[in-house]
Scaffold this active site. Structure first.
Site, PDB file in Angstrom:
ATOM      1  N   ASP A   1       0.857  -1.186   0.000  1.00 10.07           N
ATOM      2  CA  ASP A   1       0.000   0.000   0.000  1.00 10.07           C
ATOM      3  C   ASP A   1       0.893   1.235   0.000  1.00 10.07           C
ATOM      4  O   ASP A   1       1.668   1.440   0.937  1.00 10.07           O
ATOM      5  CB  ASP A   1      -0.898  -0.026   1.234  1.00 10.07           C
TER       6      ASP A   1
ATOM      7  N   HIS B   1      -3.697  13.954   0.099  1.00 15.05           N
ATOM      8  CA  HIS B   1      -4.045  13.111   1.254  1.00 15.05           C
ATOM      9  C   HIS B   1      -2.947  13.175   2.321  1.00 15.05           C
ATOM     10  O   HIS B   1      -3.245  13.378   3.507  1.00 15.05           O
ATOM     11  CB  HIS B   1      -4.250  11.664   0.795  1.00 15.05           C
TER      12      HIS B   1
ATOM     13  N   GLU C   1     -11.063   3.978   2.563  1.00 13.37           N
ATOM     14  CA  GLU C   1     -10.039   4.735   1.843  1.00 13.37           C
ATOM     15  C   GLU C   1     -10.218   4.438   0.360  1.00 13.37           C
ATOM     16  O   GLU C   1     -10.122   3.286  -0.072  1.00 13.37           O
ATOM     17  CB  GLU C   1      -8.620   4.363   2.295  1.00 13.37           C
TER      18      GLU C   1
ATOM     19  N   GLU D   1      -8.988   4.051  -3.040  1.00 11.09           N
ATOM     20  CA  GLU D   1      -7.685   3.825  -3.661  1.00 11.09           C
ATOM     21  C   GLU D   1      -7.876   3.085  -4.981  1.00 11.09           C
ATOM     22  O   GLU D   1      -8.957   2.600  -5.290  1.00 11.09           O
ATOM     23  CB  GLU D   1      -6.781   2.966  -2.749  1.00 11.09           C
TER      24      GLU D   1
ATOM     25  N   ASP E   1      -9.487   0.429   0.986  1.00 10.64           N
ATOM     26  CA  ASP E   1      -8.561  -0.006   2.034  1.00 10.64           C
ATOM     27  C   ASP E   1      -9.138   0.389   3.394  1.00 10.64           C
ATOM     28  O   ASP E   1      -8.755   1.390   3.986  1.00 10.64           O
ATOM     29  CB  ASP E   1      -7.207   0.667   1.793  1.00 10.64           C
TER      30      ASP E   1
ATOM     31  N   ARG F   1      -9.385   3.739  12.440  1.00  7.19           N
ATOM     32  CA  ARG F   1      -8.460   4.834  12.771  1.00  7.19           C
ATOM     33  C   ARG F   1      -7.994   4.807  14.221  1.00  7.19           C
ATOM     34  O   ARG F   1      -6.874   5.210  14.531  1.00  7.19           O
ATOM     35  CB  ARG F   1      -9.121   6.185  12.497  1.00  7.19           C
TER      36      ARG F   1
ATOM     37  N   GLN G   1      -5.471   2.039  14.574  1.00  6.78           N
ATOM     38  CA  GLN G   1      -4.264   2.454  13.862  1.00  6.78           C
ATOM     39  C   GLN G   1      -3.461   3.474  14.670  1.00  6.78           C
ATOM     40  O   GLN G   1      -2.237   3.386  14.774  1.00  6.78           O
ATOM     41  CB  GLN G   1      -4.691   3.054  12.512  1.00  6.78           C
TER      42      GLN G   1
ATOM     43  N   LYS H   1      -5.676  -2.100   9.678  1.00  6.79           N
ATOM     44  CA  LYS H   1      -5.920  -2.280   8.256  1.00  6.79           C
ATOM     45  C   LYS H   1      -6.196  -3.735   7.873  1.00  6.79           C
ATOM     46  O   LYS H   1      -6.815  -3.992   6.843  1.00  6.79           O
ATOM     47  CB  LYS H   1      -4.673  -1.851   7.460  1.00  6.79           C
TER      48      LYS H   1
ATOM     49  N   THR I   1      -9.494  -5.654   3.029  1.00  8.62           N
ATOM     50  CA  THR I   1      -9.235  -4.694   1.953  1.00  8.62           C
ATOM     51  C   THR I   1     -10.057  -5.188   0.770  1.00  8.62           C
ATOM     52  O   THR I   1      -9.869  -6.325   0.327  1.00  8.62           O
ATOM     53  CB  THR I   1      -7.737  -4.663   1.590  1.00  8.62           C
TER      54      THR I   1
ATOM     55  N   GLU J   1     -10.386  12.602   6.452  1.00 10.57           N
ATOM     56  CA  GLU J   1     -10.233  13.932   5.873  1.00 10.57           C
ATOM     57  C   GLU J   1     -11.567  14.675   5.775  1.00 10.57           C
ATOM     58  O   GLU J   1     -11.651  15.859   6.084  1.00 10.57           O
ATOM     59  CB  GLU J   1      -9.619  13.831   4.470  1.00 10.57           C
TER      60      GLU J   1
END
Lengths: 440, 440
Positions: B150, B157, B223, B225, B257, B261, B264, B277, B281, B388
Site C-alpha cells: 500500500d 491526502h 479509503e 484507492e 482499504d 483509525r 491504527q 488495516k 481490503t 479527511e
C-alpha cells in the site's frame, strides 16, 4: 486466565534425565537432530530429483515421501488422504492437516527410527532409497508463505533501539507494554539458509544533508530472530483465542531479518519499514515442531502492566532456546561468536502474538510466518543486531584478527544457531548461514 | 530521462472521437464495459460450476474458458500452451504469460466481439455456452496475491492527514517528496466487492487515558484507492528500471482499504499500520488492463524537487480515471456521493512505484497488488476518506436525510466507482461495494 490444554501434547522423552530413546542412525551428542527432534524440511537430492519432504536424523535426512509411498503411515490419518503430503515441494500440504496428523506422523517417524524397532531398521531396500547424508542434499525453502509478519517482541531490543533514538525516558513507545507491536513483512524475499544476500541499493540521506542519494547501503545489519509457522489458519472475522493459539502453530525456524539501517531510517516515517527489509529475510531449513519443543517450555518474563484479558497468558509461554550469532569475514578461518542470547527473553510470547494478530479478525493462513523481532538479552554480550552491538556504528566491533566492523562488509558471512539443551542431547535448529554479496 | 516504448501498445479505438468499434452485444452508453474495455475477471455461474476467467461486455460476461476450449485463441500464443489459462480460479496463469500474450488475447477477444465479425456472432451454440448475464454470476477474487503493498502517493491526502496531526509546517514528512512512501499490507484479507466487512475489535486508547481497552472500532473508515496488479515479476536482487515498469504491470482495480483509525493511531508507532488495516481490503472484481487504459494516459503533477534518476519519468505517467465514493445508510433509498476525485491527482505514478519498490532488489511476483494510497483531490469535495472529510470526526458529515456520520456505522454501505470517459462511452471499473456488519 487461560491455560493450555496439555492433553494432546505427548512428550516422547524427558530432557531432564538421560535420553531413553535412541535411533539406529548414529547421532553425535552435540548433533541438533537426535530422535527427540525430528524436524521437517524440504530437500532435493544432489543426485537429481524433485523437492520432497524429509526429516533430519543425525547427519542424515530421511525421505518421508518414500515412507509414505511404501505405506509406512498406514496407521495414521495420512493413510486416509487421496493425495501425498510428503511428495511435495513445500510443507504446506502436511501443515494443513492439523495437529492430530502432526502428532500421529511424529509418533510414527519416531517409532520407525528407534533402535529397537526392526521395521525400517532391517528393511535394507527402503533404507537405501530413503536415507541421504545431509551433505548430499540441497535444502529448499520449506514453507510457502503468503503473509510474513515481523513482531518487535524483545523488550531489551526495543528499549536499546528506542534509547539510541529517543533517550531512556521515551525509549519504549506508550503502546509497547500493552500489545505485541508488529508489522507486515515482505513474503516474496524469504530465502533459505545458504542463499547469499545481495547488498541492496536505496535512498539514503547523508548526514547533514537534505538531499537523499541512491547508493548501496552503508549500514547492512543482521537481526537474530526466530519465526513461528502457522499450521492452521482462522476464518476472516473470527479471532483465535489465546488458549487455542498453540493448536494453530506448527513449528519454528531461525530467522535472519536482514536490515539496511540507512534505507530504513530515511523511509520508515510514518508507515514503517519497507525497502530497508524487503531485499531478503533468511530462514533455517528445518522446521522444529512445537511438539519437539514442548519439553523446553519455561515461564516468560513477568508482564507489567498486566495485559488486557485477550492477551493474558498464565504458565509456560516461553521456550528455552539457546541462540547465538557468529560472523566469519574473509580473513578468518572460522566463525566468531558475537552474541549469545535466548528465545526465553522475549517479552511477548508466540501465543500472545497469534491472539493479537487475529483479534481484529485478520485471517492467518497455513504457512504464515510470525517472526519474533530481534531477540536481545539483558547483557552487552547478548544483543541481537549490530545496531545495538556497535551502537549504530559508534563503537565498532573488534574481531579476533583485529579487523573492525560498524556494519557488515561484502564477503562477510553471518551464521545463526539455536538449540534446546536436554541432558546429553540437543533439540536444535541447525543454522541459518549467508554471505553478503557486493551490490550490483 | 526515460520514456515508454509505445510500440507495443495498440490503441484499438480513439477516445477523443466517436467510437468506431461496436459489439454485437448491446452496450448502454454509460456502461463501464464496452468493447473498448474488455477487463478480466473470475466468476462462477449461479447455476453451478467452478470459477473461471471471463470478460465483461455490456451487462454480460463472456466465458473465456469456453472460447479457449473451442480453439478461438488458435492464432495467439495461448495456442502453444499445454495448459489452460482461462479455466482457472485466478488470473495468475494468464498474467504470467506476459505482454505479448495479453496483447494477442485482447485483440482476439476484441475481434470476436465486433458486430461485423460473424465468427462468434453467428455461432449460436458457442454463444449459448459462453455468455452469461452479470446478474447470473458470482464474481470472485480475480487474482491470487502473495504480497500486497500500500503506497501513500497522494500529496493532497498526505498533506491533509499530516496537517491534522502535526500542523501545516510539518504536514509532509521530509522523505515524502523524494520517494513514494509505502508499506506492506496484509494479503490474506483481500476480499472481492460484495463480501461484507465485519467491524473489527482491537486495542483503543480512550481520549485522556493511559490504559487501552479492547473494543469494536469507533472510527471505521474507508479509503478510496486504486491498485495495480503485477503481471510479470523480477528476480530477487534485480531492480526493474522505470522504463520497463509498464511491461510488468497487467491492470488495475478499485481498492477500498478499510481502516480502523483508533486501532491504527494506538498501534502504528513506530512500525506502521497493522491491525488497523488487516481486517479487510476490498477490491473491484474486474481487472482493467493497462492496454485498455492506454488512451487515457495524461501528464501527472509536476514533481518538485526533481526525483533521483531512478524515479524520473517524463511523459504521461498518470491516468485520467474519474473516481467517486458513495455511501448508502439503512435509511436511504439510494447511495449518496460523498466525494469525486481522479486518479490523475496522484503525485507518484505506478511506474515510479514499481521502480522504487524494486530498487533494493525486492522481487515483485505475478499477482502482487500495488495500491495507491488514498486518492484525494485539491478541493473539499474530492477527499478520499472520512478522516479527511470529517476532519477526524470534528465536522460530521450531514447526509441528505439529515443523518450524520463521523465514521461508518453498522449497516452502512460504501460504494466506489471509477471510469475513464471516452467520447460517448466509458472504460470503467464497475464498483467495489460492501456493507459494514456489526462486531461479533
Amino acid at each position: 486466565m487461560t491455560r493450555f490444554n496439555y492433553l494432546e501434547v505427548e512428550i516422547l522423552d524427558d530432557p531432564t534425565t538421560a535420553p531413553t530413546l535412541r535411533s539406529f542412525i548414529p547421532v553425535a551428542p552435540n548433533s541438533h537432530f537426535p530422535i527427540q527432534n525430528l524436524p521437517y524440511g524440504v530437500f532435493k537430492p544432489s543426485s537429481g530429483g524433485s523437492a520432497r519432504v524429509g526429516t533430519a536424523i543425525g547427519d542424515q535426512v530421511l525421505d518421508l515421501s518414500v515412507l509414505e509411498k511404501k505405506g509406512f503411515f498406514s496407521d495414521t490419518v495420512l493413510d486416509e488422504l487421496e493425495h501425498s503430503v510428503f511428495d511435495e515441494p513445500f510443507l504446506n500440504a502436511f501443515m494443513r492437516l492439523g495437529r492430530r496428523a502432526w502428532k500421529e506422523a511424529r509418533e510414527q517417524v519416531s517409532s520407525l527410527l528407534r533402535a529397537d524397532n526392526p521395521l525400517l531398521r532391517d528393511d535394507k531396500e527402503t533404507r537405501r532409497k530413503a536415507f541421504y547424508f545431509q551433505a548430499d542434499v540441497e535444502m529448499c525453502l520449506p514453507v510457502f508463505t503468503i503473509d510474513y509478519t515481523d513482531f518487535y517482541s524483545s523488550k531489551y531490543h526495543a528499549f536499546n533501539v528506542g534509547m539510541m533514538f529517543r533517550g531512556p525516558e521515551n525509549a519504549l513507545q506508550p503502546n509497547w507494554l500493552h500489545l505485541p507491536v508488529g508489522y507486515h513483512g515482505r513474503a516474496s524475499s524469504l530465502v533459505v539458509s545458504g542463499k547469499d544476500v545481495r547488498r541492496p541499493r536505496g535512498q539514503i540521506l547523508p548526514s547533514g544533508s537534505n538531499d537523499p542519494i541512491l547508493a548501496p547501503t552503508m549500514a547492512l545489519d543482521f537481526e537474530l530472530e526466530m519465526g513461528a509457522y502457522v499450521g492452521i489458519g482462522n476464518e476472516l472475522g473470527h479471532p483465535i483465542p489465546i488458549e487455542k493459539a498453540r493448536d494453530h502453530l506448527f513449528g519454528m525456524v531461525l530467522v535472519n531479518d536482514w536490515s539496511a539501517r540507512d534505507l530504513q531510517r530515511w523511509e520508515y516515517v510514518p508507515l514503517g519499514p519497507f525497502l530497508g527489509k524487503s531485499f531478503a529475510t533468511s530462514i533455517s531449513p528445518w522446521v522444529v515442531t512445537l511438539d519437539a519443543l514442548e519439553p523446553f517450555r519455561v515461564e516468560g518474563p513477568l508482564q507489567d502492566p498486566e495485559p488486557l484479558p485477550y492477551l493474558r497468558f498464565e504458565g509456560k509461554g516461553a521456550y528455552d532456546i539457546h541462540l547465538e550469532v557468529a560472523i566469519q569475514v574473509r580473513s578468518m578461518d572460522q566463525p566468531h561468536v558475537l552474541s549469545r542470547t535466548n528465545f526465553k527473553y522475549l517479552y511477548w510470547n508466540v501465543f500472545q502474538q497469534v491472539a493479537h494478530h487475529s483479534i481484529n479478525g485478520c485471517n492467518l493462513q497455513t504457512g504464515d510466518l510470525l517472526a519474533s523481532g530481534t531477540i536481545s538479552g539483558p547483557t552487552p554480550d547478548s544483543l541481537g543486531c549490530l545496531l545495538e552491538i556497535t551502537q549504530n556504528g559508534k563503537k565498532p566491533l573488534i574481531l579476533p584478527n583485529g579487523e573492525t566492523r560498524r556494519y557488515l562488509q561484502d564477503g562477510d558471512r553471518v551464521i545463526m544457531r539455536g538449540w534446546c539443551q536436554g541432558k546429553g542431547y540437543r533439540v536444535g535448529f541447525g543454522e541459518v548461514s549467508c554471505k553478503i554479496l557486493p551490490a550490483l
